[in-house]
Design an enzyme around this catalytic site. Structure first.
Site, PDB file in Angstrom:
ATOM      1  N   TYR A  70       0.847  -1.204   0.000  1.00  0.00           N
ATOM      2  CA  TYR A  70       0.000   0.000   0.000  1.00  0.00           C
ATOM      3  C   TYR A  70       0.882   1.253   0.000  1.00  0.00           C
ATOM      4  O   TYR A  70       0.876   2.045  -0.940  1.00  0.00           O
ATOM      5  CB  TYR A  70      -0.904  -0.045   1.231  1.00  0.00           C
ATOM      6  CG  TYR A  70      -1.629   1.243   1.575  1.00  0.00           C
ATOM      7  CD1 TYR A  70      -1.740   1.656   2.905  1.00  0.00           C
ATOM      8  CD2 TYR A  70      -2.232   2.029   0.596  1.00  0.00           C
ATOM      9  CE1 TYR A  70      -2.415   2.824   3.232  1.00  0.00           C
ATOM     10  CE2 TYR A  70      -2.917   3.192   0.919  1.00  0.00           C
ATOM     11  CZ  TYR A  70      -2.994   3.589   2.245  1.00  0.00           C
ATOM     12  OH  TYR A  70      -3.666   4.743   2.587  1.00  0.00           O
ATOM     13  N   SER A 118       3.646 -11.331  -1.064  1.00  0.00           N
ATOM     14  CA  SER A 118       2.806 -12.052  -0.084  1.00  0.00           C
ATOM     15  C   SER A 118       1.584 -11.191   0.269  1.00  0.00           C
ATOM     16  O   SER A 118       0.498 -11.707   0.486  1.00  0.00           O
ATOM     17  CB  SER A 118       3.606 -12.345   1.194  1.00  0.00           C
ATOM     18  OG  SER A 118       4.092 -11.121   1.746  1.00  0.00           O
ATOM     19  N   ASP A 147      12.247 -12.856  -1.285  1.00  0.00           N
ATOM     20  CA  ASP A 147      11.953 -12.799   0.141  1.00  0.00           C
ATOM     21  C   ASP A 147      13.020 -11.946   0.817  1.00  0.00           C
ATOM     22  O   ASP A 147      14.221 -12.115   0.548  1.00  0.00           O
ATOM     23  CB  ASP A 147      11.966 -14.240   0.711  1.00  0.00           C
ATOM     24  CG  ASP A 147      11.504 -14.302   2.159  1.00  0.00           C
ATOM     25  OD1 ASP A 147      10.640 -15.125   2.468  1.00  0.00           O
ATOM     26  OD2 ASP A 147      12.001 -13.494   2.962  1.00  0.00           O
ATOM     27  N   SER A 166       7.530   2.472  13.036  1.00  0.00           N
ATOM     28  CA  SER A 166       6.109   2.679  13.338  1.00  0.00           C
ATOM     29  C   SER A 166       5.937   3.341  14.686  1.00  0.00           C
ATOM     30  O   SER A 166       6.705   3.106  15.614  1.00  0.00           O
ATOM     31  CB  SER A 166       5.398   1.322  13.367  1.00  0.00           C
ATOM     32  OG  SER A 166       4.117   1.471  13.941  1.00  0.00           O
ATOM     33  N   TYR A 184       3.665  -6.783  16.986  1.00  0.00           N
ATOM     34  CA  TYR A 184       4.068  -5.979  15.829  1.00  0.00           C
ATOM     35  C   TYR A 184       4.971  -4.828  16.274  1.00  0.00           C
ATOM     36  O   TYR A 184       6.063  -4.636  15.733  1.00  0.00           O
ATOM     37  CB  TYR A 184       2.828  -5.422  15.125  1.00  0.00           C
ATOM     38  CG  TYR A 184       3.151  -4.319  14.159  1.00  0.00           C
ATOM     39  CD1 TYR A 184       2.914  -2.985  14.494  1.00  0.00           C
ATOM     40  CD2 TYR A 184       3.722  -4.604  12.926  1.00  0.00           C
ATOM     41  CE1 TYR A 184       3.240  -1.962  13.624  1.00  0.00           C
ATOM     42  CE2 TYR A 184       4.049  -3.581  12.045  1.00  0.00           C
ATOM     43  CZ  TYR A 184       3.809  -2.261  12.409  1.00  0.00           C
ATOM     44  OH  TYR A 184       4.139  -1.250  11.547  1.00  0.00           O
ATOM     45  N   LYS A 192       9.037  -3.947  15.453  1.00  0.00           N
ATOM     46  CA  LYS A 192       9.534  -2.683  14.882  1.00  0.00           C
ATOM     47  C   LYS A 192      10.631  -2.112  15.783  1.00  0.00           C
ATOM     48  O   LYS A 192      11.648  -1.601  15.314  1.00  0.00           O
ATOM     49  CB  LYS A 192       8.387  -1.682  14.714  1.00  0.00           C
ATOM     50  CG  LYS A 192       7.501  -1.976  13.518  1.00  0.00           C
ATOM     51  CD  LYS A 192       8.215  -1.680  12.203  1.00  0.00           C
ATOM     52  CE  LYS A 192       7.315  -1.937  11.006  1.00  0.00           C
ATOM     53  NZ  LYS A 192       7.941  -1.561   9.718  1.00  0.00           N
ATOM     54  N   PHE A 209       2.494   7.047  11.926  1.00  0.00           N
ATOM     55  CA  PHE A 209       1.293   6.808  12.710  1.00  0.00           C
ATOM     56  C   PHE A 209       0.359   6.003  11.816  1.00  0.00           C
ATOM     57  O   PHE A 209       0.788   4.968  11.276  1.00  0.00           O
ATOM     58  CB  PHE A 209       0.771   8.154  13.248  1.00  0.00           C
ATOM     59  CG  PHE A 209       1.669   8.630  14.364  1.00  0.00           C
ATOM     60  CD1 PHE A 209       2.889   9.238  14.079  1.00  0.00           C
ATOM     61  CD2 PHE A 209       1.343   8.398  15.694  1.00  0.00           C
ATOM     62  CE1 PHE A 209       3.755   9.624  15.101  1.00  0.00           C
ATOM     63  CE2 PHE A 209       2.207   8.788  16.726  1.00  0.00           C
ATOM     64  CZ  PHE A 209       3.413   9.395  16.430  1.00  0.00           C
ATOM     65  N   ARG A 228      -6.393   8.089  17.012  1.00  0.00           N
ATOM     66  CA  ARG A 228      -5.166   7.819  16.270  1.00  0.00           C
ATOM     67  C   ARG A 228      -4.796   9.045  15.440  1.00  0.00           C
ATOM     68  O   ARG A 228      -5.665   9.875  15.119  1.00  0.00           O
ATOM     69  CB  ARG A 228      -5.385   6.644  15.289  1.00  0.00           C
ATOM     70  CG  ARG A 228      -5.643   5.301  15.973  1.00  0.00           C
ATOM     71  CD  ARG A 228      -4.395   4.741  16.597  1.00  0.00           C
ATOM     72  NE  ARG A 228      -4.599   3.412  17.185  1.00  0.00           N
ATOM     73  CZ  ARG A 228      -5.091   3.187  18.389  1.00  0.00           C
ATOM     74  NH1 ARG A 228      -5.445   4.230  19.158  1.00  0.00           N
ATOM     75  NH2 ARG A 228      -5.238   1.954  18.848  1.00  0.00           N
ATOM     76  N   ASP A 246      -4.907  -3.006  21.605  1.00  0.00           N
ATOM     77  CA  ASP A 246      -5.160  -1.618  21.198  1.00  0.00           C
ATOM     78  C   ASP A 246      -4.756  -0.643  22.299  1.00  0.00           C
ATOM     79  O   ASP A 246      -4.871  -0.964  23.490  1.00  0.00           O
ATOM     80  CB  ASP A 246      -6.661  -1.418  20.910  1.00  0.00           C
ATOM     81  CG  ASP A 246      -7.009  -1.745  19.467  1.00  0.00           C
ATOM     82  OD1 ASP A 246      -6.078  -1.856  18.650  1.00  0.00           O
ATOM     83  OD2 ASP A 246      -8.187  -1.889  19.160  1.00  0.00           O
TER      84      ASP A 246
HETATM   85  C1  WQD Z   1      -7.366   1.934  14.383  1.00  0.00           C
HETATM   86  C2  WQD Z   1      -8.478   2.039  15.399  1.00  0.00           C
HETATM   87  C3  WQD Z   1      -9.166  -0.063  16.311  1.00  0.00           C
HETATM   88  C4  WQD Z   1     -11.062  -1.789  12.781  1.00  0.00           C
HETATM   89  C5  WQD Z   1      -2.026   0.721  12.688  1.00  0.00           C
HETATM   90  C6  WQD Z   1      -1.394  -0.179  11.671  1.00  0.00           C
HETATM   91  C7  WQD Z   1       0.003  -0.540  12.062  1.00  0.00           C
HETATM   92  C8  WQD Z   1       0.784   0.672  12.473  1.00  0.00           C
HETATM   93  C9  WQD Z   1       0.052   1.375  13.596  1.00  0.00           C
HETATM   94  C10 WQD Z   1       2.187   1.676  10.794  1.00  0.00           C
HETATM   95  C11 WQD Z   1      -8.254   1.106  16.598  1.00  0.00           C
HETATM   96  C12 WQD Z   1     -10.301   0.612  15.546  1.00  0.00           C
HETATM   97  C13 WQD Z   1     -10.366  -0.931  13.635  1.00  0.00           C
HETATM   98  C14 WQD Z   1     -12.449  -2.013  13.004  1.00  0.00           C
HETATM   99  C15 WQD Z   1     -12.383  -0.527  14.873  1.00  0.00           C
HETATM  100  N1  WQD Z   1       0.963   1.535  11.372  1.00  0.00           N
HETATM  101  N2  WQD Z   1     -11.029  -0.312  14.652  1.00  0.00           N
HETATM  102  N3  WQD Z   1     -13.058  -1.370  14.043  1.00  0.00           N
HETATM  103  O1  WQD Z   1      -4.300  -0.690  15.346  1.00  0.00           O
HETATM  104  O2  WQD Z   1      -3.759   1.800  15.155  1.00  0.00           O
HETATM  105  O3  WQD Z   1      -2.459   0.013  13.822  1.00  0.00           O
HETATM  106  O4  WQD Z   1      -1.226   1.764  13.089  1.00  0.00           O
HETATM  107  O5  WQD Z   1       3.157   1.070  11.069  1.00  0.00           O
HETATM  108  O6  WQD Z   1       0.620  -1.120  10.938  1.00  0.00           O
HETATM  109  O7  WQD Z   1      -2.154  -1.355  11.570  1.00  0.00           O
HETATM  110  O8  WQD Z   1      -4.796   0.649  13.218  1.00  0.00           O
HETATM  111  O9  WQD Z   1      -6.684   0.730  11.644  1.00  0.00           O
HETATM  112  O10 WQD Z   1      -6.225  -1.440  12.927  1.00  0.00           O
HETATM  113  O11 WQD Z   1      -7.161   0.542  14.141  1.00  0.00           O
HETATM  114  O12 WQD Z   1     -12.977   0.028  15.816  1.00  0.00           O
HETATM  115  O13 WQD Z   1     -13.153  -2.797  12.291  1.00  0.00           O
HETATM  116  O14 WQD Z   1      -9.692   1.614  14.777  1.00  0.00           O
HETATM  117  O15 WQD Z   1      -9.654  -0.663  17.513  1.00  0.00           O
HETATM  118  O16 WQD Z   1      -8.704   1.759  17.751  1.00  0.00           O
HETATM  119  P1  WQD Z   1      -3.860   0.444  14.515  1.00  0.00           P
HETATM  120  P2  WQD Z   1      -6.253   0.055  12.911  1.00  0.00           P
END
Ligand code: WQD
Length: 296
Positions: A11, A34, A58, A122, A146, A150, A175, A228, A293
Site C-alpha cells: 500500500y 505475499s 523474500d 512505526s 508488531y 519494529k 502513525f 489515532r 489496542d
Molecule cells: C485503528 C483504530 C481499532 C477496525 C495501525 C497499523 C500498524 C501501524 C500502527 C504503521 C483502533 C479501531 C479498527 C475495526 C475498529 N501503522 N477499529 N473497528 O491498530 O492503530 O495500527 O497503526 O506502522 O501497521 O495497523 O490501526 O486501523 O487497525 O485501528 O474500531 O473494524 O480503529 O480498535 O482503535 P492500529 P487500525
C-alpha cells in the site's frame, strides 16, 4: 539516484514508487508479493508513465538480495508484516519476517557496500503514549508483537550503524497511514479481510447492509473510542523522498523522525467524516475492545 524499494508493491510502497519515479529516481522494487500486488506496480507505472524494475524475492533471502543491490545508491525498507491483530496470532512469523528480514537486508547492504537506508518504522513502538502528541524522545513501550518487532528492527539498524561508520539511516515512525493517490487509480486494497479501520469503513460503505464494529467505547478519550493520528499516504510518500535527500547528505548515524499530523481523530470522528465525504451512511455497533489496542 538508483533506489531499491523493499516492499514496494504494498500500500505505502506503491504510492512511494509513484513519488520517487516522479521526482526522477530510477526505482527497483524487491517484493515477495505475499501481501503486495503486481497490479499496484502496474498502476504506479501507468500513473507516472515510467517503468519499474521488479525483483521478486523474500527479504530474508540474502543470496537474492545481493544482486538486487547492484548499482543502488540507497535502500528504502518497507518489507514487513504490519497487522497489530495478526501479530498477536502469529508472533513467530512476525519476528522471523520483520526482524530476520532486516538482519538479512543489512548484511547484504554491508556486503555490497550500499550504505544508505530509509527505514519504515512505526509509532507502534511507543505503546500507550503518556504525552500526546508523542515526541521522538518518548520511552518505547510497545504493547503489541508488531510494535516489538519494529523496536527490534530499529535496534538492528542502530547496531549496524555503530559497527559501520559510513552507514547512514533515517528511521521513520509512521502513525496511521490512510488515503489514496489523487488519481483514484491507486489506493489501499488489501488482499483478503483487512484489519485496519479505513479499508473496513470503505467496505462497509460499499456493502449493502454491512455495519462497522467499533472496538471499544469506554476508553479515556473524548467520545470513548480510540484516537489515532491518521496521516495521508501521499504525505508519507513525500516524506520518504525527503528522507532520501537527508540520508544522502548525512555523514553517518541514525536519524529518527515521527511522521504524523500531530492531531488525533477518534474512530467515530473518522466514521462520520467518511460518511460526509462519501454521502453514505455507515451503521455501526460498539463492541468489546480489541486486545493490544491503545487508547491514543
Ligand atoms: C485503528 C483504530 C481499532 C477496525 C495501525 C497499523 C500498524 C501501524 C500502527 C504503521 C483502533 C479501531 C479498527 C475495526 C475498529 N501503522 N477499529 N473497528 O491498530 O492503530 O495500527 O497503526 O506502522 O501497521 O495497523 O490501526 O486501523 O487497525 O485501528 O474500531 O473494524 O480503529 O480498535 O482503535 P492500529 P487500525
Amino acid at each position: 539516484m538508483k533506489l531499491l524499494v523493499c516492499g514496494g508493491a504494498g500500500y505505502l510502497g506503491s504510492h512511494l514508487c509513484v513519488t520517487l519515479l516522479q521526482v526522477g529516481h530510477d526505482v527497483r522494487v524487491y517484493d515477495d508479493f505475499s501481501t503486495g500486488t503486481r497490479r499496484a506496480l502496474a498502476r504506479a507505472e501507468a500513473i507516472t508513465g515510467r517503468t519499474l524494475e521488479v525483483v521478486e524475492g523474500d527479504v530474508r533471502d540474502g543470496a537474492r538480495l545481493r544482486p538486487a543491490l547492484a548499482g543502488v545508491h540507497a535502500v528504502l525498507h518497507l518489507a514487513a508484516k504490519k497487522s497489530v491483530a495478526e501479530s498477536a496470532r502469529r508472533p513467530d512469523a512476525y519476528r522471523d519476517n520483520n526482524v530476520g528480514g532486516t538482519i538479512a537486508l543489512l548484511a547484504a547492504m554491508r556486503a555490497e557496500g550500499v550504505r544508505r537506508l530509509v527505514f519504515s518504522s512505526s509509532a507502534a513502538v511507543y505503546g500507550d503514549a503518556t504525552v500526546v502528541p508523542v515526541p521522538e524522545q518518548a520511552p518505547l513501550r510497545p504493547t503489541s508483537v508488531y510494535g516489538r518487532t519494529k523496536q527490534h528492527m530499529e535496534q538492528v539498524v542502530a547496531e549496524r550503524a555503530a559497527a559501520w561508520p559510513e552507514f547512514a539511516a533515517v528511521s521513520l515512525r509512521y502513525f496511521n497511514p490512510v488515503g489514496a493517490h489523487p488519481s483514484g487509480r491507486l489506493g489501499e486494497s488489501p488482499r483478503g479481510e483487512p484489519d485496519n479501520l479505513m479499508p473496513r469503513l470503505a467496505r462497509a460503505a460499499g456493502t449493502r447492509g454491512a455495519s462497522l464494529r467499533v472496538f471499544g467505547g469506554d476508553y479515556p478519550t473524548p467520545d470513548g473510542t480510540c484516537v489515532r493520528d491518521y496521516v495521508h499516504v501521499q504525505d508519507l510518500a513525500q516524506a520518504h523522498a525527503a528522507a532520501i535527500e537527508c540520508v544522502v547528505r548525512s555523514d553517518g548515524g541514525v536519524t529518527t523522525l515521527n511522521l504524523g499530523t500531530g492531531r488525533g481523530t477518534s474512530v467515530l470522528q473518522l466514521l462520520h467524516a467518511f460518511e460526509q465525504a462519501s454521502g453514505r451512511r455507515i451503521p455501526y455497533e460498539i463492541v468489546d475492545r480489541r486486545p493490544g489496542d491503545i487508547a491514543a
